[in-house]
Scaffold this motif. Structure first.
Motif, PDB file in Angstrom:
ATOM      1  N   LEU A 133      46.505 -70.875 -28.850  1.00  0.00           N
ATOM      2  CA  LEU A 133      47.274 -70.895 -30.098  1.00  0.00           C
ATOM      3  C   LEU A 133      48.430 -71.874 -30.011  1.00  0.00           C
ATOM      4  N   VAL A 134      49.161 -71.837 -28.895  1.00  0.00           N
ATOM      5  CA  VAL A 134      50.294 -72.747 -28.718  1.00  0.00           C
ATOM      6  C   VAL A 134      49.824 -74.193 -28.712  1.00  0.00           C
ATOM      7  N   ALA A 135      48.699 -74.458 -28.031  1.00  0.00           N
ATOM      8  CA  ALA A 135      48.161 -75.820 -27.997  1.00  0.00           C
ATOM      9  C   ALA A 135      47.771 -76.290 -29.393  1.00  0.00           C
ATOM     10  N   ALA A 136      47.125 -75.423 -30.141  1.00  0.00           N
ATOM     11  CA  ALA A 136      46.708 -75.785 -31.496  1.00  0.00           C
ATOM     12  C   ALA A 136      47.916 -76.028 -32.394  1.00  0.00           C
ATOM     13  N   GLN A 137      48.931 -75.195 -32.276  1.00  0.00           N
ATOM     14  CA  GLN A 137      50.133 -75.381 -33.088  1.00  0.00           C
ATOM     15  C   GLN A 137      50.864 -76.660 -32.692  1.00  0.00           C
ATOM     16  N   GLY A 138      50.858 -76.985 -31.404  1.00  0.00           N
ATOM     17  CA  GLY A 138      51.489 -78.219 -30.962  1.00  0.00           C
ATOM     18  C   GLY A 138      50.811 -79.444 -31.554  1.00  0.00           C
ATOM     19  N   LEU A 139      49.489 -79.449 -31.559  1.00  0.00           N
ATOM     20  CA  LEU A 139      48.751 -80.568 -32.160  1.00  0.00           C
ATOM     21  C   LEU A 139      49.010 -80.658 -33.658  1.00  0.00           C
ATOM     22  N   TRP A 140      49.074 -79.512 -34.323  1.00  0.00           N
ATOM     23  CA  TRP A 140      49.332 -79.487 -35.760  1.00  0.00           C
ATOM     24  C   TRP A 140      50.712 -80.062 -36.071  1.00  0.00           C
ATOM     25  N   VAL A 141      51.726 -79.702 -35.259  1.00  0.00           N
ATOM     26  CA  VAL A 141      53.086 -80.202 -35.478  1.00  0.00           C
ATOM     27  C   VAL A 141      53.138 -81.716 -35.271  1.00  0.00           C
ATOM     28  N   ARG A 142      52.476 -82.204 -34.223  1.00  0.00           N
ATOM     29  CA  ARG A 142      52.467 -83.646 -33.970  1.00  0.00           C
ATOM     30  C   ARG A 142      51.827 -84.402 -35.141  1.00  0.00           C
ATOM     31  N   TYR A 143      50.795 -83.829 -35.698  1.00  0.00           N
ATOM     32  CA  TYR A 143      50.090 -84.485 -36.810  1.00  0.00           C
ATOM     33  C   TYR A 143      50.917 -84.463 -38.089  1.00  0.00           C
ATOM     34  N   ARG A 144      51.632 -83.358 -38.326  1.00  0.00           N
ATOM     35  CA  ARG A 144      52.314 -83.172 -39.600  1.00  0.00           C
ATOM     36  C   ARG A 144      53.752 -83.689 -39.620  1.00  0.00           C
TER      37      ARG A 144
END
Length: 230
Positions: free
Chosen positions: A8-19
């Motif tokens: 979950l943390v990894a997925a949220q980190g990727l989402w933040v970098r993208y957004r």
């Protein structure tokens, strides 16, 4: 960290970098003088990561360094000459080896803004301590007073999802404990919490919802000036 939270943390980190928008560093002169009076100018140097570089505002006068200079000038009734050396995404390691040589000597106050990128890159507390001790020791040789600001609370940043913010906040707390211990070793060094200024509203943040806005830098600099002058 609970291993079950890793995906979950990894997925949220990727989402933040993208957004999240990557904001430029502040433009304009990286030094200046504010205030007037017959007294000799107070010399202030600010060094560190993106917050020192002024990400979130257009010019350094609106960022942390310029805002702090205005606050100190108002409190002390004397002019303040300020300079800033900052770089977006700089860790303590980069500050130690790349940025410190660019900072002036014979300062009255030196302020370090660091730690966010050390948290984001998951640097170990031992690595952080080694670099931070070297930086504070160097600053203690350049300035009469050294201020090390605590790491801003990640769980207060609107751009970060809850789980990621909480995980990063816990790691930041560990690095903050190390910073407090390092500052104790130097009589002229003071650790200043960055959590004392929360809760803050949306107007505290720039459009990336991560870095401070003009108002955010002003509020933060006021809190630091209160500790330096009080």
């Amino acid at each position: 960290m609970n291993p079950l939270l890793l995906p979950l943390v990894a997925a949220q980190g990727l989402w933040v970098r993208y957004r999240t928008e990557v904001l430029p560093e502040a433009a304009g002169p990286a030094n200046g003088t504010v205030g007037d009076g017959a007294h000799q100018s107070l010399r202030v140097g600010v060094i560190g990561e993106s917050t020192a570089a002024g990400c979130g505002v257009d010019r350094h006068e609106e960022g942390f360094a310029g805002s702090l200079a205005c606050e100190l000038a108002a409190r002390n009734g004397q002019p303040v000459s300020w300079e800033v050396v900052g770089q977006n995404a700089a860790t303590a390691r980069r500050i130690r080896y790349r940025l410190l040589p660019r900072l002036g000597q014979d300062l009255d106050i030196a302020v370090l803004l660091a730690g966010v990128n050390d948290v984001l890159t998951r640097r170990r507390p031992e690595e952080w301590r080694d670099d931070l001790a070297a930086i504070v020791g160097d600053l203690a040789g350049r300035a009469k007073k050294v201020a090390v600001t605590g790491i801003p609370p990640f769980n207060a940043l609107p751009s970060l999802p809850g789980t990621l913010g909480r995980v990063l906040t816990r790691h930041a707390a560990v690095l903050d404990d190390v910073a407090r211990q390092v500052c104790v070793e130097y009589p002229q060094a003071t650790w200043i919490s960055s959590t004392d200024i929360v809760p803050v509203g949306p107007e505290f943040f720039a459009r990336d919802r991560f870095h401070p806005s003009v108002l955010g830098y002003r509020i933060w600099s006021q809190a630091v000036a209160d500790r330096l002058v009080g």
